[in-house]
Write a protein that holds these residues in place. Structure first.
Motif, short mmCIF file in Angstrom:
data_model
loop_
_atom_site.label_atom_id
_atom_site.label_comp_id
_atom_site.label_asym_id
_atom_site.label_seq_id
_atom_site.Cartn_x
_atom_site.Cartn_y
_atom_site.Cartn_z
N LEU A 132 0.64 -1.18 -0.04
CA LEU A 132 0.00 0.22 0.17
C LEU A 132 0.95 1.21 0.02
CD1 LEU A 132 0.15 1.55 3.09
CD2 LEU A 132 -1.50 -0.60 3.46
N GLU A 133 0.38 2.48 -0.20
CA GLU A 133 1.19 3.55 -0.41
C GLU A 133 0.40 4.58 0.51
OE1 GLU A 133 1.47 5.26 -4.53
OE2 GLU A 133 2.09 3.34 -5.11
N PHE A 134 1.06 5.61 1.16
CA PHE A 134 0.52 6.91 1.94
C PHE A 134 1.16 7.97 1.45
CE2 PHE A 134 3.97 4.98 4.50
CZ PHE A 134 4.64 6.28 5.15
N GLU A 135 1.01 8.95 1.94
CA GLU A 135 1.67 10.28 1.87
C GLU A 135 2.21 11.10 2.91
OE1 GLU A 135 0.32 13.37 -1.43
OE2 GLU A 135 -0.45 14.32 0.59
N LEU A 136 3.24 11.47 3.21
CA LEU A 136 3.59 12.41 4.22
C LEU A 136 4.29 13.48 3.65
CD1 LEU A 136 7.05 12.30 4.13
CD2 LEU A 136 6.73 9.71 5.00
N ILE A 137 4.14 14.73 4.58
CA ILE A 137 4.69 16.03 4.27
C ILE A 137 5.96 16.23 5.06
CG2 ILE A 137 4.25 18.37 3.87
CD1 ILE A 137 1.36 17.72 3.35
N PRO A 138 7.32 16.11 4.79
CA PRO A 138 8.24 16.19 5.85
C PRO A 138 8.05 18.28 6.12
CG PRO A 138 9.06 15.24 3.93
CD PRO A 138 7.53 15.74 3.54
N TYR A 139 8.51 18.17 7.58
CA TYR A 139 8.33 19.70 7.91
C TYR A 139 9.67 19.93 8.69
CZ TYR A 139 7.40 17.33 12.56
OH TYR A 139 7.37 16.73 13.63
#
Length: 253
Positions: free
Chosen positions: A217-224
């Motif tokens: 499966l895939e998911f999304e992250l947004i590094p900060y």
């Protein structure tokens, strides 16, 4: 499997049919155990025939050596228990016993099997099992104890970023994981976290998985935050404890 592993055959009720593995021969001199100050009369030694993984049958062998010049009958009593944190004993889930005859100066290998159905529900978080054997022989009536701690290997969780990670920009990540058991599981849950990568945990309810099923499966992250960051994935179900996966991700401007 190493070339000196015990072959898997003639196994019934957790024991080999005759208790002898002639392919082994004598113990090499460089593998001889340290002798006690008094002359040894009996040796017991465990050996794993392969590296066990969670969900699989544990296959191991016990070597019995008679150092006396007379034959003896040996009573072997076996047990296995889970281990808690820092080696504290847990539940004893397996016991067995067997008599074997040893000729003068004779060695014998006994093959043992502990299936997942016996140990699975008793495992603690560290997935450690201690197997012990006590040998009592009918010449001097001395008793010898040998124990071996077994660390069950966990299946790998593959974490693959599908592009470069840049601060404040979406980045997709692919996960590959599997049910290591030869039975169906339910309540499968993925918990994903990583400082500098995710503001809060991501929980993904996978639900049911068939025996040995593999899933992607895939998911999304947004590094900060910029720099080297570690992504951690925890995978659990109703029948096994947490399986962990890690991946270092470089976050650029």
């Amino acid at each position: 499997m190493p070339s000196n592993s015990v072959p898997h055959r003639n196994i019934a009720n957790g024991f080999s049919a005759n208790g002898v593995s002639p392919e082994h021969g004598s113990i090499p001199d460089n593998e001889q155990p340290n002798r006690p100050l008094t002359d040894a009369k009996l040796l017991l030694k465990f050996k794993l025939t392969e590296s066990p993984q969670l969900g699989q049958t544990i296959n191991l062998a016990l070597l019995s050596v008679n150092f006396l010049s007379v034959a003896k009958t040996l009573k072997l009593s076996f047990s296995a228990q889970s281990l808690k944190h820092r080696g504290k004993p847990g539940v004893q889930f397996w016991k067995a016993s067997k008599y074997i005859d040893l000729g003068p100066k004779e060695e014998k290998w006994l093959l043992l099997q502990i299936p997942y159905s016996q140990y699975g529900k008793h495992l603690e978080d560290d997935n450690l099992i201690r197997v012990a054997a006590v040998g009592e022989q009918n010449i001097t009536w001395e008793k010898v104890l040998v124990a071996k701690d077994i660390n069950l290997a966990m299946p790998e969780i593959i974490i693959k970023p599908l592009g470069s990670a840049r601060v404040n920009q979406p980045c997709r990540v692919q996960l590959t994981f599997s049910n290591p058991l030869s039975e169906d599981v339910s309540n499968c849950l993925l918990v994903i976290e990583g400082s500098g990568l995710l503001q809060k945990q991501i929980k993904i309810l996978v639900g049911n998985m068939k025996s040995n099923e593999r899933s992607i499966l895939e998911f999304e992250l947004i590094p900060y935050k910029i720099g080297l960051k570690q992504l951690q994935v925890n995978f659990s179900s109703n029948k096994f404890q947490v399986i962990k996966g890690y991946r270092t991700i470089v976050v650029n401007n």
